[in-house]
Structure formats: structure tokens, C-alpha cells
Enzyme design. Structure first.
Site, PDB file in Angstrom:
ATOM      1  N   ALA A 287      36.296 -17.004 -47.672  1.00  0.00           N
ATOM      2  CA  ALA A 287      35.544 -18.117 -47.092  1.00  0.00           C
ATOM      3  C   ALA A 287      35.838 -18.291 -45.602  1.00  0.00           C
ATOM      4  O   ALA A 287      35.002 -18.790 -44.840  1.00  0.00           O
ATOM      5  CB  ALA A 287      35.871 -19.407 -47.840  1.00  0.00           C
ATOM      6  N   ILE A 289      36.263 -16.008 -43.313  1.00  0.00           N
ATOM      7  CA  ILE A 289      35.640 -15.004 -42.436  1.00  0.00           C
ATOM      8  C   ILE A 289      34.224 -15.432 -42.076  1.00  0.00           C
ATOM      9  O   ILE A 289      33.405 -15.662 -42.957  1.00  0.00           O
ATOM     10  CB  ILE A 289      35.611 -13.622 -43.136  1.00  0.00           C
ATOM     11  CG1 ILE A 289      37.015 -13.185 -43.519  1.00  0.00           C
ATOM     12  CG2 ILE A 289      34.946 -12.604 -42.223  1.00  0.00           C
ATOM     13  CD1 ILE A 289      37.966 -13.031 -42.365  1.00  0.00           C
ATOM     14  N   GLU A 291      31.063 -14.526 -41.641  1.00  0.00           N
ATOM     15  CA  GLU A 291      30.215 -13.346 -41.813  1.00  0.00           C
ATOM     16  C   GLU A 291      28.901 -13.432 -41.043  1.00  0.00           C
ATOM     17  O   GLU A 291      28.235 -12.427 -40.796  1.00  0.00           O
ATOM     18  CB  GLU A 291      29.925 -13.107 -43.307  1.00  0.00           C
ATOM     19  CG  GLU A 291      29.162 -14.234 -43.997  1.00  0.00           C
ATOM     20  CD  GLU A 291      30.105 -15.273 -44.584  1.00  0.00           C
ATOM     21  OE1 GLU A 291      29.637 -16.153 -45.308  1.00  0.00           O
ATOM     22  OE2 GLU A 291      31.312 -15.196 -44.314  1.00  0.00           O
ATOM     23  N   ASP A 333      20.893  -2.089  -1.807  1.00  0.00           N
ATOM     24  CA  ASP A 333      20.317  -1.906  -0.480  1.00  0.00           C
ATOM     25  C   ASP A 333      18.946  -2.564  -0.463  1.00  0.00           C
ATOM     26  O   ASP A 333      18.331  -2.782  -1.510  1.00  0.00           O
ATOM     27  CB  ASP A 333      20.206  -0.415  -0.140  1.00  0.00           C
ATOM     28  CG  ASP A 333      19.139   0.290  -0.957  1.00  0.00           C
ATOM     29  OD1 ASP A 333      18.396   1.080  -0.369  1.00  0.00           O
ATOM     30  OD2 ASP A 333      19.059   0.049  -2.180  1.00  0.00           O
TER      31      ASP A 333
END
Length: 527
Positions: A287, A289, A291, A333
Site C-alpha cells: 500500500a 508504494i 504505483e 547565436d
């Protein structure tokens, strides 16, 4: 063939070493043989990654590895709890979606880049068997004789055998902002790259004049090829966002493991069931992590890519969008990047009057003489056909040719009526250039263009209403006033003058040609 100090050697020795002729070039059969021996004149590329490799690279992020571990754990926990593989499948779908989007974007960008490379395949002019041919630059071989004109890109490293007012922009190699003046004489000593004035280097651009040179190096043996080899040896690095996501993934992963281990130990100390505590700890780890984080970051980057695509930008990998967003300073430039490096003549001044040069209509008869001087005292090239003319060369000189076209004065037609017999090239000290032409009636005329002060100093007469009159101090002041008015409008100003010549001088030098000129008028142009 080993690389030597070719700038030290005379042209005859270069011809001998490469078994070629500066006038005739190589025979086609010999060129084909050398192409087999030396290979194509193209940079080596990194080995192309397969679609599977692109796909597998999407799983190298630590966060993705943590998510895969979370999917496995969620599947085990769900199976033991009787909840099935729903959570595990959702996590895997997110991971796969992230990988598919990243792979598709990279593949699409590579296809676009390959298409651009095919469209921009360079060509060059070479002398083969005494005849000038246009070939693919990749087919050049050592010993080939290359013809250079204003606007050309040098296709390989060359030892110059001919240089007529030749200037080459070498800023990519030397860092010098101004084009380098070239010559053909040998140079003594171990000259640094920027001082090898009798060599022309691959990928540099001819900004002025014309020349020829013998190819002394191709592909990865050229000076720019050595730079390409160094660039290819640099390992790939991660973007700031990739590094931050990796650090976040590691932190969350280690924090989750630490908390879960703590909960497991506390549960055991309180004499809870070991298996139940293990499953609780594993559930908490899954839970914890996030995802959804990789999917959210991928979608945000994909949206950024699409916005850039609508602006005609090609983004090779998704993280490149974030890298661009992290940029705080862009060094660029001006000429050719922020401005188009395309000059346009907007005003003419002759007979004491200003003429609008953008519309191509005017009732001032002397404007044709003024434009003829500016178009003929000019080294830029005109090609194509009416309605599709193309000019190549110095932007200032192409602007003068285009001004002539607006008034139906075509350089090629004017040169047919008055071919060039001799020239005194422009240089930064005189700030003028002069060409001598022979008219159809056999008479000679010199046409000069340059800065107002420098040109006025060489004039003692002025053309007014198609009559030559003395150039008085009062008239000189009027011309300077007109010059200031044009300059105040942010215009670059060029002066034009001419001089009838009885016979072609034995020595074509400024001291004999650029004196006692007849002033014709001014041209004002803007970038």
C-alpha cells in the site's frame, strides 16, 4: 593512408601522395575502387537498439522495479486473503502502459529523425575525369577534387588547390566567429587547427568566394569526425527528473521496508500470530508504494511531447521534455537562429531621391544603373527559373540580387550581356569590391560597391540624371545625410560606383582601378 601535416606540403606533393590531379581529378573506376577500400564518407553511428531493447530499457528505473515487486507481493497477499490478483493486475497494467508509451515515443522520434536525414542527404561537386559532376557526399574518397562555391558545405577535409576570395566559416571547430580567409600556399611548422589556412574542414560552410581542394580525409578521419567519435564515447546520463524519481523510489522502498519490519517486530513482541503479522507487514508495504507516480509522470511528459510536436519539434525520449523544462539559460547565436540571416533591400537612393525597393516599381530611370552595379559587382549565385529563382552566397549579396529581380534585372542575363573580365575581391581594410566587365560594344567598365566613406574617397564625379558631373563638397554632404537617414532606419547601407575603362590594366589592383570613380547611388537593407 596515414594522416600527415598536409598544410606543410605543396600542391604537387599532395597530388603525388594521393595519386591524383588537381585539374583532372580521379577517374570514375579509380574512385569506385577507393570507395571500396576506404568506405563511405559518413560518420559511424551507434548500433541501433531493437524495439525489444527500447522496451526493456523502460524497466531500468528503480521505481519501476519497486512497483514490479509490489505487484508480486500484492498478488501473493490477495491470493492468501482470497481477494484475487486485482491489485497486482492494476499495478502491472500501469507499469506496462508506462513502458509502451515511452517505447512508442522513442521509436516515432527515431523514424522522424531518419526521414530528416534522408531529406537532407548532402551532395557536392567533384572533378572526375576532367568533368565536374554532382554526387552524394558519402561517395567521396581520398584524392577526389571537390569544387567549392559560396553557400556550399565542405563535404570532407580538403587541401585547397584553388582559392579565389575564399572564406569559410569554421566556428564549430575553432570557435572563431568570423569566416576564415583561405589560400593555397604551404604553411610552415606545426600550425594549430585555426591557422591551417590552406585546408578546408568537413561540415564548415563557404561564406564567400570559390575554390577547389583535394580530399585528404573522409568520414571519421576528418577533424569533425574525431569530435563525433568523442561524443559517441560519452555514456548516457539521466535527467534531473529521472534521478529524483530514482531517489524517491529508493527512499519510499527503504522507508516502507523499515516501517513494515518495525510493525512485524512489534506484533511479534505482543505475541500475535507470526504469519498474520507477516501478511500485515507485506500488505502495508504494497500500500505504501505510489504505483500511480510513474504513470502520472509519463502522461505529463507525453502531453509535453505532443505540444512540442505541434511546434514542429522532434523529441527523441520523453525525459528530454523535462530536461528542456529545467533549462534556465539558453545560449544561441543571433544570425540564422533568432533572425533568418536573410537581408532585404528596402530603399535605394540615386539622383537625390529615395526609392522604395520592395515593390519593384519606380519611375526613376537611373535605378537600373544603380541596381546593375550592385548585381554585377557580386559573387552570389542565381539558379532556377522565373518564379522559382534561388540565390546562394553571402546574405548581403543575395539581397542585392533579389532586389534586381524585383525590378526584372536578372544577374545571369546581365552577365551574359557584360561578362566579368577581372575582379578585385572585397577585403576588410578597403571595405570595397570591384569587378570589370566587357559590354557588347567591346567597351570595359568597372563596377564597385562598398561602404559610403570608402567609396566616396575614390570618387571625383557623380551620375545625375544619366549625366556625369563633378562631385562637389555640397553633393558629398547630401550623400552623407542620405546615408544617415537610411542608417537611422536600422538599415545597412552600401554605396555603388562605376568607371569606364579604355583597356584592361596589366595589373588589376585597387591603386589603378579604384580611383576617379563615378558615384551612382546607395542601397539600404535590413535583416
Amino acid at each position: 593512408m596515414s594522416r600527415k601535416n598536409f598544410w606543410n606540403l605543396p600542391i604537387e606533393e599532395i597530388e603525388r601522395q594521393f595519386n591524383t590531379s588537381a585539374a583532372e581529378g580521379l577517374a570514375s573506376v579509380e574512385a569506385s575502387r577507393r570507395l571500396t577500400e576506404y568506405g563511405r564518407n559518413a560518420f559511424e553511428k551507434k548500433r541501433k537498439r531493437s524495439l525489444f531493447q527500447k522496451f526493456s530499457d523502460q524497466f531500468k528505473s528503480f521505481m519501476i522495479l519497486v512497483l514490479l515487486a509490489a505487484a508480486v507481493i500484492s498478488g501473493i497477499v490477495g491470493q492468501l486473503n482470497g481477494e484475487g490478483f486485482t491489485d497486482a493486475i492494476i499495478i502491472l497494467v500501469i507499469v506496462l502502459l508506462n513502458a509502451v508509451i515511452g517505447t512508442a515515443q522513442e521509436a516515432k522520434a527515431e523514424q522522424s529523425l531518419e526521414a530528416l536525414e534522408k531529406l537532407s542527404a548532402p551532395h557536392c561537386k567533384v572533378v572526375r575525369g576532367g568533368q565536374i559532376e554532382t554526387i552524394d557526399s558519402a561517395d567521396l574518397v581520398p584524392g577526389d577534387v571537390v569544387v567549392l562555391d559560396t553557400g556550399d558545405s565542405v563535404p570532407a577535409d580538403l587541401r585547397l588547390t584553388e582559392a579565389v576570395n575564399l572564406k569559410i566559416q569554421e566556428s564549430a571547430l575553432t570557435g572563431e566567429s568570423l569566416p576564415e580567409d583561405k589560400h593555397t600556399a604551404p604553411i610552415e611548422g606545426d600550425a594549430p587547427l585555426g591557422d591551417r589556412e590552406n585546408l578546408a574542414f568537413s561540415s564548415c560552410n563557404v561564406t564567400y568566394g570559390r575554390g577547389r581542394g583535394i580530399v585528404i580525409a573522409t568520414a571519421m578521419q576528418t577533424e569533425v569526425g574525431k569530435i563525433a567519435a568523442m561524443i559517441q564515447s560519452v555514456p548516457d546520463t539521466k535527467t534531473p527528473m529521472q534521478e529524483k524519481l530514482d531517489r524517491l523510489g529508493k527512499f519510499l522502498g527503504l522507508a516502507a521496508l523499515a516501517v513494515c519490519a518495525l510493525i512485524f517486530i512489534v506484533g511479534i513482541l505482543y505475541r500475535h500470530n507470526v504469519l498474520d503479522m507477516f501478511m500485515t507487514a507485506v500488505s502495508l508495504a504494497a500500500a505504501a508504494i505510489p504505483e500511480g507516480l510513474p504513470a502520472v509522470s509519463t502522461i505529463v511528459l507525453a502531453v509535453g511531447v505532443q505540444r512540442l510536436v505541434r511546434k514542429n519539434a522532434i523529441v527523441r525520449t520523453l525525459p528530454s521534455v523535462e530536461t528542456l523544462g529545467s533549462t534556465s539559460v539558453i545560449c544561441s547565436d543571433k544570425t540564422g537562429t533568432l533572425t533568418q540571416n536573410r537581408m532585404t533591400v528596402v530603399k535605394l537612393y540615386t539622383n537625390g531621391k529615395f526609392i522604395n525597393a520592395t515593390e519593384g516599381t519606380s519611375d526613376e530611370p537611373q535605378q537600373e544603373t544603380l541596381l546593375s552595379v550592385l548585381v554585377l559587382a557580386n559573387d552570389a549565385k542565381l539558379s532556377g527559373a522565373p518564379g522559382a529563382w534561388k540565390t546562394t552566397g553571402d546574405p548581403t549579396e543575395t539581397a542585392l540580387i533579389n532586389a534586381g529581380l524585383r525590378f526584372n534585372l536578372v544577374k545571369n542575363a546581365l552577365e551574359g550581356l557584360a561578362p566579368r573580365q577581372a575582379e578585385i575581391p572585397f577585403d576588410s581594410e578597403r571595405k570595397m569590391m570591384t569587378t570589370i566587365h566587357r559590354r557588347q560594344d567591346g567597351s570595359l567598365v568597372a563596377y564597385t560597391k562598398g561602404g559610403l566613406d570608402e567609396t566616396l574617397a575614390c570618387c571625383d564625379r557623380i551620375l545625375l540624371h544619366d549625366e556625369v558631373k563633378p562631385l562637389t563638397d555640397e553633393t558629398r554632404e547630401k550623400l552623407r545625410t542620405a546615408n544617415r537617414q537610411l542608417a537611422q532606419g536600422a538599415l545597412r547601407v552600401l554605396a555603388a560606383a562605376l568607371k569606364p575603362i579604355d583597356v584592361l590594366p596589366a595589373e588589376i589592383v585597387p591603386a589603378t582601378v579604384e580611383r576617379e570613380l563615378v558615384f551612382v547611388g546607395l542601397a539600404g537593407m535590413i535583416d
